[in-house]
Design a protein around this motif. Structure first.
Motif, mmCIF file in Angstrom:
data_model
loop_
_atom_site.group_PDB
_atom_site.id
_atom_site.type_symbol
_atom_site.label_atom_id
_atom_site.label_comp_id
_atom_site.label_asym_id
_atom_site.label_seq_id
_atom_site.Cartn_x
_atom_site.Cartn_y
_atom_site.Cartn_z
ATOM 1 N N UNK A 69 50.487 9.984 5.119
ATOM 2 C CA UNK A 69 51.767 10.643 4.852
ATOM 3 C C UNK A 69 52.895 9.618 4.858
ATOM 4 N N UNK A 70 52.887 8.736 5.847
ATOM 5 C CA UNK A 70 53.938 7.721 5.940
ATOM 6 C C UNK A 70 53.934 6.786 4.735
ATOM 7 N N UNK A 71 52.753 6.375 4.305
ATOM 8 C CA UNK A 71 52.659 5.457 3.177
ATOM 9 C C UNK A 71 53.183 6.089 1.895
ATOM 10 N N UNK A 87 18.869 9.389 -0.774
ATOM 11 C CA UNK A 87 18.009 9.321 -1.960
ATOM 12 C C UNK A 87 17.967 7.909 -2.540
ATOM 13 N N UNK A 88 19.092 7.210 -2.494
ATOM 14 C CA UNK A 88 19.207 5.947 -3.214
ATOM 15 C C UNK A 88 19.066 4.706 -2.343
ATOM 16 N N UNK A 89 19.045 4.862 -1.042
ATOM 17 C CA UNK A 89 18.860 3.698 -0.168
ATOM 18 C C UNK A 89 17.461 3.708 0.419
ATOM 19 N N UNK A 90 16.881 2.536 0.551
ATOM 20 C CA UNK A 90 15.578 2.423 1.192
ATOM 21 C C UNK A 90 15.669 2.760 2.668
ATOM 22 N N UNK A 91 14.554 3.155 3.273
ATOM 23 C CA UNK A 91 14.569 3.557 4.682
ATOM 24 C C UNK A 91 15.016 2.441 5.619
ATOM 25 N N UNK A 92 14.811 1.189 5.198
ATOM 26 C CA UNK A 92 15.205 0.070 6.059
ATOM 27 C C UNK A 92 16.722 -0.087 6.138
ATOM 28 N N UNK A 93 17.443 0.545 5.220
ATOM 29 C CA UNK A 93 18.908 0.428 5.208
ATOM 30 C C UNK A 93 19.615 1.674 5.725
ATOM 31 N N UNK A 94 18.879 2.775 5.846
ATOM 32 C CA UNK A 94 19.530 4.060 6.075
ATOM 33 C C UNK A 94 20.253 4.153 7.416
ATOM 34 N N UNK A 95 19.608 3.734 8.494
ATOM 35 C CA UNK A 95 20.236 3.880 9.808
ATOM 36 C C UNK A 95 21.554 3.121 9.863
ATOM 37 N N UNK A 96 21.537 1.893 9.383
ATOM 38 C CA UNK A 96 22.758 1.098 9.388
ATOM 39 C C UNK A 96 23.821 1.725 8.484
ATOM 40 N N UNK A 97 23.393 2.178 7.304
ATOM 41 C CA UNK A 97 24.346 2.767 6.372
ATOM 42 C C UNK A 97 24.947 4.051 6.925
ATOM 43 N N UNK A 98 24.112 4.920 7.491
ATOM 44 C CA UNK A 98 24.628 6.154 8.081
ATOM 45 C C UNK A 98 25.615 5.845 9.206
ATOM 46 N N UNK A 99 25.303 4.849 10.013
ATOM 47 C CA UNK A 99 26.201 4.492 11.105
ATOM 48 C C UNK A 99 27.547 4.013 10.594
ATOM 49 N N UNK A 100 27.526 3.113 9.602
ATOM 50 C CA UNK A 100 28.781 2.614 9.042
ATOM 51 C C UNK A 100 29.583 3.729 8.391
ATOM 52 N N UNK A 101 28.917 4.553 7.591
ATOM 53 C CA UNK A 101 29.622 5.591 6.855
ATOM 54 C C UNK A 101 30.128 6.693 7.774
ATOM 55 N N UNK A 102 29.386 6.991 8.821
ATOM 56 C CA UNK A 102 29.871 7.985 9.783
ATOM 57 C C UNK A 102 31.086 7.469 10.546
ATOM 58 N N UNK A 103 31.078 6.181 10.879
ATOM 59 C CA UNK A 103 32.254 5.597 11.540
ATOM 60 C C UNK A 103 33.468 5.668 10.622
ATOM 61 N N UNK A 104 33.255 5.344 9.340
ATOM 62 C CA UNK A 104 34.350 5.458 8.384
ATOM 63 C C UNK A 104 34.761 6.915 8.207
ATOM 64 N N UNK A 105 33.776 7.810 8.193
ATOM 65 C CA UNK A 105 34.060 9.231 8.049
ATOM 66 C C UNK A 105 34.865 9.787 9.203
ATOM 67 N N UNK A 106 34.565 9.354 10.423
ATOM 68 C CA UNK A 106 35.340 9.818 11.579
ATOM 69 C C UNK A 106 36.774 9.299 11.522
ATOM 70 N N UNK A 107 36.919 8.057 11.069
ATOM 71 C CA UNK A 107 38.273 7.518 10.907
ATOM 72 C C UNK A 107 39.014 8.309 9.832
ATOM 73 N N UNK A 108 38.330 8.576 8.713
ATOM 74 C CA UNK A 108 38.949 9.303 7.610
ATOM 75 C C UNK A 108 39.352 10.716 8.009
ATOM 76 N N UNK A 109 38.640 11.295 8.952
ATOM 77 C CA UNK A 109 38.954 12.646 9.389
ATOM 78 C C UNK A 109 39.894 12.716 10.572
ATOM 79 N N UNK A 110 40.424 11.570 10.996
ATOM 80 C CA UNK A 110 41.274 11.548 12.194
ATOM 81 C C UNK A 110 42.721 11.891 11.864
ATOM 82 N N UNK A 111 43.415 12.447 12.846
ATOM 83 C CA UNK A 111 44.833 12.786 12.679
ATOM 84 C C UNK A 111 45.665 11.528 12.465
ATOM 85 N N UNK A 112 45.289 10.423 13.118
ATOM 86 C CA UNK A 112 46.071 9.200 13.014
ATOM 87 C C UNK A 112 46.110 8.674 11.588
ATOM 88 N N UNK A 113 44.965 8.611 10.931
ATOM 89 C CA UNK A 113 44.946 8.075 9.579
ATOM 90 C C UNK A 113 45.629 9.004 8.586
#
Length: 544
Positions: free
Chosen positions: A64-66, A33-59
């Protein structure tokens, strides 16, 4: 033949191995809703990469360790030299490095940066909230430093960098730097004008030496700090580098680390200055005005961080109930549990929608949007952070006894949940700031009313709530005693207006009925049974 004594059944699988961003429908919709179409593909890609990291067992293992290995203070080395260092577990550095690399301090350096960063900050808060403090401080320092163009030119490229360098050395030798903040003192707390730390000029070039203390210093191992001290003309903002240009340590004496309820992976310190070298930021006597933009940015991060914590708690609760069976069926399908989950999901989506709208106002930067932020940020900070604790506690209860056990991860969310309400000005400070904006800045109220007015006529309960708010505002005599009520209403009406405009009908209907129309009880799980509760729960359910 002996039977098995220990067979594990009817337990949900771990909520791991998925895209935290992509699984959050409300967050994805807000970004679109808040990003222009020219930014969406890049933003979705970055955020999905961060989202996959955030959902990983390793992180999650690093998180827990921290938290199980909190930071420790080393005031001296083995030879007796004063070093004032904080040691962190390696997992802390790994998480902080990933947060910096993901651009969580780089909003000011790219188009749509605030919306993209806000979404990322919400995702990252669901992994480990402690490292959000240095990320937030570093991000928020930029607008304050812009009060001095020379300092901004020197420091801003480092603060918006995606490179994390943990070693203490002169900032000019580092590709990336982090910032902390020191405002509160023992005798004053939120009343920073009562500060006693003094600043004495060293030369005509804006350099000073500071003497005094700070009761709370955020992120004490950062490369620089914005602090307030009393100069000849009054309270003034200063930049205190951790390491001086010649490589020697600035006088930055860490007296002790705070032993906190939550946020245990992060260090908060008591600091003493004794001839500490500093650079003035802005004019003498204008310290609050200089640092206020930093405070506003960190307050918005409190909203985003709480929204992230709520989303993490709700996702865990819905996931658990989608797999756990009791009394002949899935918990998710039981009418009363569905009501609880739907109510929690509603609170989470309202917080997410509001947080991203405020981030979009930061990207816009126009006069109208700045005016809106002046009243909407303290109202949102007041209300969203207040709602975080009851949401996380109720979500933990959805897991039954398992939610009270550390291994579930829910107790860490519960301990973290009150922090954002206290940090950067507790509830009364925010409510009074709403009043201050009403009295001193009429353009702020005009901007707010224009924003909620865009939804008028779409829902009679919202229309009635707007009318009631205007009635409350007609008489501000004695308003201080009801400032919390006003802040709450400002936040709820704005959330309702945004959901009516942008959320699915079942979400907007449920919010207006329960939060604006009064058709709900004091506890979660008391929504009207006639609402489409199943749709609310399914919208909140994370798809693994």
């Amino acid at each position: 033949m002996a039977g098995s004594t220990h067979t594990v059944t009817n337990q949900p699988p771990p909520l791991l191995g998925y895209d935290v961003y992509g699984a959050d429908r409300a967050l994805v919709a807000a970004v679109e809703r808040h990003l222009g179409p020219e930014l969406l593909d890049e933003a979705h890609g970055e955020l999905s990469a961060l989202g996959r990291a955030a959902g990983s067992a390793q992180l999650h293992e690093w998180a827990i360790q921290a938290n199980e290995n909190p930071p420790t203070l080393r005031t001296h080395d083995r030879y007796g030299h004063r070093i004032d260092e904080v040691d962190f577990h390696p997992a802390w550095h790994r998480l902080l490095g990933k947060g910096v690399a993901a651009g969580l301090t780089a909003a000011w350096a790219r188009p749509g940066g605030h919306v993209r960063r806000a979404a990322g900050f919400m995702v990252w808060s669901q992994v480990e909230a402690g490292n959000g403090c240095p990320l937030s401080m570093t991000h928020a320092a930029v607008p304050a430093l812009r009060a001095d163009p020379a300092l901004a030119a020197e420091w801003e490229p480092r603060l918006t960098s995606t490179v994390y360098e943990r070693e203490l050395r002169p900032a000019r030798l580092k590709a990336g730097a982090l910032f902390g903040m020191g405002m509160t003192e023992k005798q004053g707390g939120s009343d920073v004008r009562a500060n006693t730390t003094s600043a004495r000029p060293l030369a005509e070039d804006g350099t000073y030496e500071l003497t005094g203390h700070k009761w709370f210093c955020s992120a004490p191992m950062s490369d620089g700090f914005l602090v307030l001290a009393q100069a000849a003309e009054g309270l003034t903002c200063f930049l205190v580098p951790r390491v001086l240009e010649d490589g020697t340590r600035n006088v930055f004496r860490l007296q002790r680390l705070k032993d906190k309820l939550g946020n245990r992976s992060n260090a908060s310190a008591e600091v003493e200055f004794d001839g500490t070298w500093a650079r003035r930021v802005g004019a003498e006597g204008r310290g609050v005005r200089t640092i206020i933009d930093m405070v506003a940015a960190t307050r918005l991060d409190c909203v985003l961080g709480s929204a992230g914590l709520m989303r993490a708690a709700v996702a865990q609760a819905v996931h658990h109930c989608a797999h756990r069976e009791a009394f002949g069926g899935k918990l998710l399908d039981k009418p009363l549990m569905r009501n609880v989950l739907a109510d929690l999901a509603l609170e989470s989506e309202a917080a997410t929608t509001l947080g991203l709208r405020l981030a979009a106002a930061c990207d816009d930067g126009g006069e109208q949007e700045r005016a809106l932020l002046r009243i909407a940020v303290p109202a949102a900070k007041y209300w969203v952070t207040k709602r975080c604790t009851p949401v996380t506690v109720e979500a933990a209860e959805c897991l039954g006894g398992n939610g009270y056990v550390e291994e579930s991860g829910m107790p860490r969310l519960v301990r973290e949940s009150p922090l954002n309400s206290i940090w950067e000005g507790a509830g009364n400070v925010q409510a009074l700031d709403v009043l201050r904006a009403l009295r001193r800045e009429p353009q702020a109220l005009n901007a707010y009313l224009q924003e909620v007015g865009r939804a008028r006529g779409a829902d009679h309960r919202l229309d009635a709530a707007i009318k009631d708010l205007l009635t409350e505002l007609a008489d501000l005599d004695g308003a201080e005693a009801r400032a919390r009520r006003l802040a709450e209403r400002f936040a709820l009406v704005l959330q309702g207006a945004l959901l009516v405009r942008f959320a699915p009908p079942e979400v907007a209907d449920a919010f207006c009925a329960s939060r604006l129309g009064g058709d709900a009880g004091a506890a979660f799980g008391s929504l009207p049974h006639t609402l489409d509760l199943k749709a609310l729960v399914e919208r909140a359910r994370p798809r693994v």
